[in-house]
Every structure is written in C-alpha cells, then in structure tokens.
Design a protein around this motif. Structure first.
Motif, PDB file in Angstrom:
ATOM      1  N   VAL A 119       0.841  -1.204   0.000  1.00 52.66           N
ATOM      2  CA  VAL A 119       0.000   0.000   0.000  1.00 52.66           C
ATOM      3  C   VAL A 119       0.878   1.256   0.000  1.00 52.66           C
ATOM      4  O   VAL A 119       0.630   2.196  -0.753  1.00 52.66           O
ATOM      5  CB  VAL A 119      -0.950  -0.010   1.224  1.00 52.66           C
ATOM      6  CG1 VAL A 119      -1.505   1.359   1.509  1.00 52.66           C
ATOM      7  CG2 VAL A 119      -2.079  -0.991   1.014  1.00 52.66           C
ATOM      8  N   GLU A 120       1.909   1.256   0.824  1.00 54.41           N
ATOM      9  CA  GLU A 120       2.811   2.411   0.879  1.00 54.41           C
ATOM     10  C   GLU A 120       3.524   2.617  -0.454  1.00 54.41           C
ATOM     11  O   GLU A 120       3.649   3.746  -0.940  1.00 54.41           O
ATOM     12  CB  GLU A 120       3.825   2.221   2.007  1.00 54.41           C
ATOM     13  CG  GLU A 120       3.213   2.308   3.388  1.00 54.41           C
ATOM     14  CD  GLU A 120       4.141   1.850   4.506  1.00 54.41           C
ATOM     15  OE1 GLU A 120       5.293   1.458   4.229  1.00 54.41           O
ATOM     16  OE2 GLU A 120       3.697   1.884   5.670  1.00 54.41           O
ATOM     17  N   GLU A 121       3.988   1.520  -1.072  1.00 53.81           N
ATOM     18  CA  GLU A 121       4.675   1.627  -2.353  1.00 53.81           C
ATOM     19  C   GLU A 121       3.738   2.117  -3.455  1.00 53.81           C
ATOM     20  O   GLU A 121       4.114   2.963  -4.272  1.00 53.81           O
ATOM     21  CB  GLU A 121       5.288   0.284  -2.740  1.00 53.81           C
ATOM     22  CG  GLU A 121       6.455  -0.123  -1.867  1.00 53.81           C
ATOM     23  CD  GLU A 121       6.996  -1.508  -2.194  1.00 53.81           C
ATOM     24  OE1 GLU A 121       6.643  -2.067  -3.253  1.00 53.81           O
ATOM     25  OE2 GLU A 121       7.780  -2.020  -1.382  1.00 53.81           O
ATOM     26  N   ILE A 122       2.519   1.598  -3.489  1.00 53.06           N
ATOM     27  CA  ILE A 122       1.538   2.023  -4.492  1.00 53.06           C
ATOM     28  C   ILE A 122       1.193   3.499  -4.293  1.00 53.06           C
ATOM     29  O   ILE A 122       1.109   4.261  -5.252  1.00 53.06           O
ATOM     30  CB  ILE A 122       0.281   1.132  -4.445  1.00 53.06           C
ATOM     31  CG1 ILE A 122       0.639  -0.287  -4.906  1.00 53.06           C
ATOM     32  CG2 ILE A 122      -0.846   1.715  -5.286  1.00 53.06           C
ATOM     33  CD1 ILE A 122      -0.422  -1.331  -4.616  1.00 53.06           C
ATOM     34  N   TYR A 123       1.001   3.889  -3.043  1.00 55.63           N
ATOM     35  CA  TYR A 123       0.717   5.295  -2.747  1.00 55.63           C
ATOM     36  C   TYR A 123       1.850   6.186  -3.263  1.00 55.63           C
ATOM     37  O   TYR A 123       1.592   7.219  -3.900  1.00 55.63           O
ATOM     38  CB  TYR A 123       0.518   5.490  -1.246  1.00 55.63           C
ATOM     39  CG  TYR A 123       0.243   6.930  -0.865  1.00 55.63           C
ATOM     40  CD1 TYR A 123      -1.027   7.478  -1.037  1.00 55.63           C
ATOM     41  CD2 TYR A 123       1.250   7.745  -0.363  1.00 55.63           C
ATOM     42  CE1 TYR A 123      -1.280   8.798  -0.709  1.00 55.63           C
ATOM     43  CE2 TYR A 123       0.998   9.066  -0.035  1.00 55.63           C
ATOM     44  CZ  TYR A 123      -0.264   9.585  -0.210  1.00 55.63           C
ATOM     45  OH  TYR A 123      -0.510  10.895   0.111  1.00 55.63           O
ATOM     46  N   ASN A 124       3.099   5.795  -3.016  1.00 59.41           N
ATOM     47  CA  ASN A 124       4.240   6.592  -3.486  1.00 59.41           C
ATOM     48  C   ASN A 124       4.292   6.664  -5.009  1.00 59.41           C
ATOM     49  O   ASN A 124       4.583   7.724  -5.570  1.00 59.41           O
ATOM     50  CB  ASN A 124       5.554   6.029  -2.936  1.00 59.41           C
ATOM     51  CG  ASN A 124       5.698   6.247  -1.444  1.00 59.41           C
ATOM     52  OD1 ASN A 124       5.103   7.164  -0.875  1.00 59.41           O
ATOM     53  ND2 ASN A 124       6.471   5.403  -0.796  1.00 59.41           N
ATOM     54  N   ILE A 125       4.018   5.562  -5.679  1.00 61.67           N
ATOM     55  CA  ILE A 125       3.996   5.549  -7.146  1.00 61.67           C
ATOM     56  C   ILE A 125       2.943   6.518  -7.657  1.00 61.67           C
ATOM     57  O   ILE A 125       3.192   7.326  -8.555  1.00 61.67           O
ATOM     58  CB  ILE A 125       3.732   4.127  -7.683  1.00 61.67           C
ATOM     59  CG1 ILE A 125       4.938   3.227  -7.418  1.00 61.67           C
ATOM     60  CG2 ILE A 125       3.395   4.158  -9.174  1.00 61.67           C
ATOM     61  CD1 ILE A 125       4.663   1.734  -7.634  1.00 61.67           C
ATOM     62  N   MET A 126       1.755   6.453  -7.083  1.00 58.89           N
ATOM     63  CA  MET A 126       0.653   7.306  -7.555  1.00 58.89           C
ATOM     64  C   MET A 126       0.882   8.762  -7.190  1.00 58.89           C
ATOM     65  O   MET A 126       0.551   9.658  -7.958  1.00 58.89           O
ATOM     66  CB  MET A 126      -0.665   6.780  -7.022  1.00 58.89           C
ATOM     67  CG  MET A 126      -0.961   5.407  -7.586  1.00 58.89           C
ATOM     68  SD  MET A 126      -2.558   4.775  -7.118  1.00 58.89           S
ATOM     69  CE  MET A 126      -3.581   5.718  -8.215  1.00 58.89           C
ATOM     70  N   GLN A 127       1.454   8.999  -6.035  1.00 58.53           N
ATOM     71  CA  GLN A 127       1.741  10.384  -5.636  1.00 58.53           C
ATOM     72  C   GLN A 127       2.782  11.003  -6.567  1.00 58.53           C
ATOM     73  O   GLN A 127       2.653  12.146  -6.960  1.00 58.53           O
ATOM     74  CB  GLN A 127       2.220  10.429  -4.184  1.00 58.53           C
ATOM     75  CG  GLN A 127       2.253  11.828  -3.624  1.00 58.53           C
ATOM     76  CD  GLN A 127       2.531  11.822  -2.137  1.00 58.53           C
ATOM     77  OE1 GLN A 127       3.211  10.941  -1.614  1.00 58.53           O
ATOM     78  NE2 GLN A 127       1.993  12.807  -1.439  1.00 58.53           N
ATOM     79  N   GLU A 128       3.781  10.231  -6.941  1.00 57.69           N
ATOM     80  CA  GLU A 128       4.804  10.713  -7.864  1.00 57.69           C
ATOM     81  C   GLU A 128       4.213  10.999  -9.238  1.00 57.69           C
ATOM     82  O   GLU A 128       4.569  11.980  -9.889  1.00 57.69           O
ATOM     83  CB  GLU A 128       5.925   9.684  -7.983  1.00 57.69           C
ATOM     84  CG  GLU A 128       7.090  10.147  -8.818  1.00 57.69           C
ATOM     85  CD  GLU A 128       8.214   9.144  -8.839  1.00 57.69           C
ATOM     86  OE1 GLU A 128       8.624   8.765  -9.960  1.00 57.69           O
ATOM     87  OE2 GLU A 128       8.657   8.711  -7.758  1.00 57.69           O
TER      88      GLU A 128
END
Length: 128
Positions: free
Chosen positions: A112-121
């Motif tokens: 979830v944290e990795e996906i959030y970072n990908i989408m935020q970027e």
C-alpha cells in the motif's frame, strides 16, 4: 519513466511472492478498478463491492467509536479477503482461509505504501 500500471504490477507480484495471496486488486474508492493481478470479468464488480464495504466500515467506526478505518477482514470457510485503504485508493487481497494473515497484513501494508508513493509521484498529492 515506466508506466504506472507496470510499476504497480511489480509491487503486486512482489507481494504475491512473499505472502499467501491468491489475487489482488488496486481499486479506487469510488468503485472503479485501477489494476489487478488476475484480470477477469468480475474485476469491476469486486471493485464496486469493496469500495462499498470500505465506506460502510468507515461510517460504522465513526458512529460507534469515532475511529478511523485501517482495514477490513472478511472470512469465509475457504477464502479470506482483506481490504486496506489509503487516500482515494485501496488494495484488496484474497487468500486461502488457512493463510498466515499476519504476514499478509505486513506485506499489504508495505505494498500500500509503495503504491501510494507511485501514484503520488505520478499524479501529485492533490489527485490521490
């Protein structure tokens, strides 16, 4: 830069390799599917039902104890489903009922944290 869907699929694949997860879905909280590990006809239906469950769980926790929703666990005789939300996106995973739930929780939290970072970027903090 690699496509967002490719980056998210890598996160899902890594999560599947390290935990007893059968299927996973990244959904928007408005009920639309973003991507999944197992594309099939039911994806849109699973996304819509999961988003509804998240909203019901959130409202129930607010009414009962003024608390925030972290995750939902749905347990059947053969299958368990965990739904974890973040911002306007959620991760839905299914596993056998005898799977190591604690390990799945940990792997999902990391994913979830990795996906959030990908989408935020990709989209910026305002879009997610």
């Amino acid at each position: 830069m690699r496509p967002i869907s490719e980056q998210i699929h890598e996160v899902l694949e890594d999560m599947h390799e390290r935990a007893d997860i059968k299927e996973s879905y990244v959904i928007r909280k408005d009920g639309l599917i973003f991507t999944s590990s197992n594309p099939h006809v039911k994806n849109q239906r699973i996304a819509a039902m999961s988003a509804s469950l998240l909203e019901i769980g959130k409202k129930t926790l607010e009414d009962v104890g003024n608390d925030d929703l972290k995750r939902l666990l749905i347990t059947g005789d053969k299958i368990q489903i965990i739904i974890m939300g973040f911002s306007s996106v959620a991760l839905v995973c299914s596993m056998n009922s005898n799977a190591n739930t604690g390990m799945v929780f940990l792997r999902m939290k990391k994913a979830v944290e990795e996906i959030y970072n990908i989408m935020q970027e990709a989209y910026g903090s305002d879009a997610i």
